[in-house]
Design an enzyme around this catalytic site. Structure first.
Site, PDB file in Angstrom:
ATOM      1  N   ARG A 140     -61.970 157.286  26.844  1.00  0.00           N
ATOM      2  CA  ARG A 140     -61.787 156.212  28.002  1.00  0.00           C
ATOM      3  C   ARG A 140     -61.674 157.043  29.142  1.00  0.00           C
ATOM      4  NH1 ARG A 140     -61.532 150.947  27.975  1.00  0.00           N
ATOM      5  NH2 ARG A 140     -62.454 151.187  29.883  1.00  0.00           N
TER       6      ARG A 140
ATOM      7  N   ARG B 258     -62.009 144.518  37.402  1.00  0.00           N
ATOM      8  CA  ARG B 258     -61.994 143.918  35.829  1.00  0.00           C
ATOM      9  C   ARG B 258     -61.626 142.349  36.392  1.00  0.00           C
ATOM     10  NH1 ARG B 258     -58.894 144.798  30.444  1.00  0.00           N
ATOM     11  NH2 ARG B 258     -60.498 146.643  30.322  1.00  0.00           N
TER      12      ARG B 258
ATOM     13  N   HIS C 298     -69.111 145.593  29.419  1.00  0.00           N
ATOM     14  CA  HIS C 298     -67.744 146.443  29.901  1.00  0.00           C
ATOM     15  C   HIS C 298     -68.235 148.188  29.869  1.00  0.00           C
ATOM     16  CE1 HIS C 298     -64.087 147.957  29.597  1.00  0.00           C
ATOM     17  NE2 HIS C 298     -63.457 147.386  28.453  1.00  0.00           N
TER      18      HIS C 298
ATOM     19  N   GLN D 267     -66.289 151.371  29.028  1.00  0.00           N
ATOM     20  CA  GLN D 267     -66.003 151.390  27.607  1.00  0.00           C
ATOM     21  C   GLN D 267     -67.333 152.109  26.834  1.00  0.00           C
ATOM     22  OE1 GLN D 267     -63.304 149.797  25.892  1.00  0.00           O
ATOM     23  NE2 GLN D 267     -64.035 151.013  23.978  1.00  0.00           N
TER      24      GLN D 267
ATOM     25  N   ASP E 134     -64.508 143.955  17.454  1.00  0.00           N
ATOM     26  CA  ASP E 134     -63.626 143.727  18.600  1.00  0.00           C
ATOM     27  C   ASP E 134     -63.040 142.611  18.305  1.00  0.00           C
ATOM     28  OD1 ASP E 134     -63.009 143.615  21.316  1.00  0.00           O
ATOM     29  OD2 ASP E 134     -64.889 142.750  22.098  1.00  0.00           O
TER      30      ASP E 134
ATOM     31  N   CYS F 247     -62.734 148.862  20.250  1.00  0.00           N
ATOM     32  CA  CYS F 247     -62.504 149.098  21.995  1.00  0.00           C
ATOM     33  C   CYS F 247     -60.980 149.097  22.204  1.00  0.00           C
ATOM     34  CB  CYS F 247     -63.270 148.164  22.669  1.00  0.00           C
ATOM     35  SG  CYS F 247     -63.068 146.580  22.207  1.00  0.00           S
TER      36      CYS F 247
HETATM   37  N1  NVA Z   1     -63.976 141.558  24.343  1.00  0.00           N
HETATM   38  C1  NVA Z   1     -62.767 141.971  24.684  1.00  0.00           C
HETATM   39  C2  NVA Z   1     -62.579 143.382  25.005  1.00  0.00           C
HETATM   40  C3  NVA Z   1     -61.431 143.731  25.189  1.00  0.00           C
HETATM   41  C4  NVA Z   1     -61.493 145.447  25.751  1.00  0.00           C
HETATM   42  C5  NVA Z   1     -62.218 141.073  25.749  1.00  0.00           C
HETATM   43  O1  NVA Z   1     -63.336 140.712  26.708  1.00  0.00           O
HETATM   44  O2  NVA Z   1     -61.134 140.879  25.864  1.00  0.00           O
HETATM   45  N1   CP Z   2     -60.475 148.605  25.720  1.00  0.00           N
HETATM   46  C1   CP Z   2     -60.072 148.154  26.842  1.00  0.00           C
HETATM   47  O1   CP Z   2     -60.730 148.054  27.864  1.00  0.00           O
HETATM   48  O2   CP Z   2     -58.658 148.357  26.837  1.00  0.00           O
HETATM   49  P1   CP Z   2     -57.613 147.409  27.828  1.00  0.00           P
HETATM   50  O3   CP Z   2     -57.916 146.060  27.866  1.00  0.00           O
HETATM   51  O4   CP Z   2     -56.313 147.894  27.374  1.00  0.00           O
HETATM   52  O5   CP Z   2     -58.143 148.360  29.400  1.00  0.00           O
END
Ligand code: NVA
Ligand code: CP
Length: 342
Positions: free
Chosen positions: A328, A110, A137, A140, A235, A276
């Site tokens: 997930r 990530r 993502h 997800q 989101d 999400c």
């Molecule tokens: N758009 C958000 C998604 C989190 C799962 C981010 O990138 O923080």
């Molecule tokens: N939805 C998601 O990716 O959650 P986290 O940021 O907690 O991993």
């Protein structure tokens, strides 16, 4: 033709075929049933394998999903967090990838740039799973479309509305998921966001819509967008890694795009709400409280600390975001098993 994903990386979902994406969704549903029946306790197909999970940004769901999925499958896991390793600071991504590829059978990553995922794929020699970048993502999305399939059955021709900051990683990923499953997706938000979408993703998805059915439309009106919607998905308005100073301009741009009961009522009676997570729906977080105090009087829409969704919707029967969160783990298990299984 049978689907075989052994040795493949899930860097971008667009590198997969329609059959491969639908296979992962169906395998996720099967593995969920197996876990509910307790079958995972007498079948640990990945004993002897090990995976590394690397995070340059924080995580709850993705990290825990990889860890529990690996434990259930019998694999060992090493967590490498935003601090505490040499990665990206004293050691390049290339060199880190070459080292980890000798220890591990698969690597979750990530981070920020999609090119970092590409470098891990190129230099590690093992499957790499994109656990979120600024672009996409993909893990997800398998959980999201698995959840929609569980709730709605066949997804072809169903309507998904993604509302809010649709130019972000989840907005693009929802578009990709809809294109693979033949859904009609409406991206709802300010007109100015349309030109900030990645055009190469739109053109790839248009090809997939021609193949699978479904379509892409844009809307700047949440009530019109909600009409006939089977799914309303939102989101956060400011994503991980984006600066705190963006909250005020984003609230200004997105104040007409909060999911509220008026939007839910404009949709199909059996509409489901997805997110999400994590979500700002009240003032029970440091950021939610801060936003309420700083901007609540200027922007009434955030006066309770809720941003992208009201607490009324979040606490309602329409909200399936916790089923989605559970999924997930089942879907990440499917992705690990399909790509590094024996
Ligand atoms: N758009 C958000 C998604 C989190 C799962 C981010 O990138 O923080
Ligand atoms: N939805 C998601 O990716 O959650 P986290 O940021 O907690 O991993």
């Amino acid at each position: 033709m049978p689907v075989n994903l052994k040795g493949r990386s899930l860097d971008s979902l667009l590198n997969f075929t329609t059959d491969e994406v639908n296979y992962l969704i169906d395998l996720s549903i099967d593995l969920k049933k197996s876990k509910y029946q307790g079958l995972h306790t007498n079948n640990r197909p990945l004993v002897g394998k090990n995976i590394a999970i690397m995070f340059q940004k924080d995580s709850t769901r993705t990290r825990c999903s990889f860890e529990v999925a690996a434990f259930d499958l019998g694999a060992g896991v090493t967590y490498i967090g935003p601090a505490g390793s040499n990665f990206g600071k004293k050691e390049s991504i290339e060199d880190t990838a070459k080292v980890l590829g000798r220890f591990y059978d698969g690597i979750e990553f990530r981070g920020f740039a999609q090119s970092d995922v590409d470098a891990l794929v190129k230099y590690s020699g093992v499957p790499v799973w994109n656990g979120l970048t600024d672009d996409e993502h993909p893990t997800q999305i398998i959980a999201d479309f698995m959840t929609m399939k569980e709730k709605l059955g066949n997804l072809k021709g169903k309507k998904l509305v993604f509302i809010g900051d649709y130019k972000n990683n989840i907005g693009h990923s929802c578009l990709i998921g809809a294109a693979f499953t033949g859904m009609h997706v409406t991206l709802c938000g300010p007109d100015s966001y349309k030109s900030q979408m990645r055009q190469e993703v739109i053109s790839e998805c248009e090809k997939l819509f021609r193949l699978n059915g479904g379509s892409l439309t844009f809307s700047n009106n949440k009530i019109l967008a909600a009409q006939n919607a089977d799914v309303i998905y939102t989101d956060v308005w400011v994503s991980l890694g984006e600066d705190y100073s963006l909250f005020e301009p984003r609230i200004n741009e997105l104040q007409n795009y909060q999911v509220d009961m008026a939007m839910i009522r404009a949709a199909r009676p059996d509409v489901i709400f997805l997110h999400c997570l994590p979500a700002f729906h009240d003032d029970h977080t440091i950021f939610g409280k801060d936003i309420k105090e700083k901007f609540g009087s200027k922007f009434p829409v955030v006066a309770t600390g809720a941003m992208e969704v009201t607490d009324e919707v979040f606490q309602s029967k329409y909200n399936k975001a916790f089923d989605q969160a559970e999924n997930r783990m089942h879907s990440i298990k499917a992705i690990i098993l399909a790509t590094i299984g024996y």
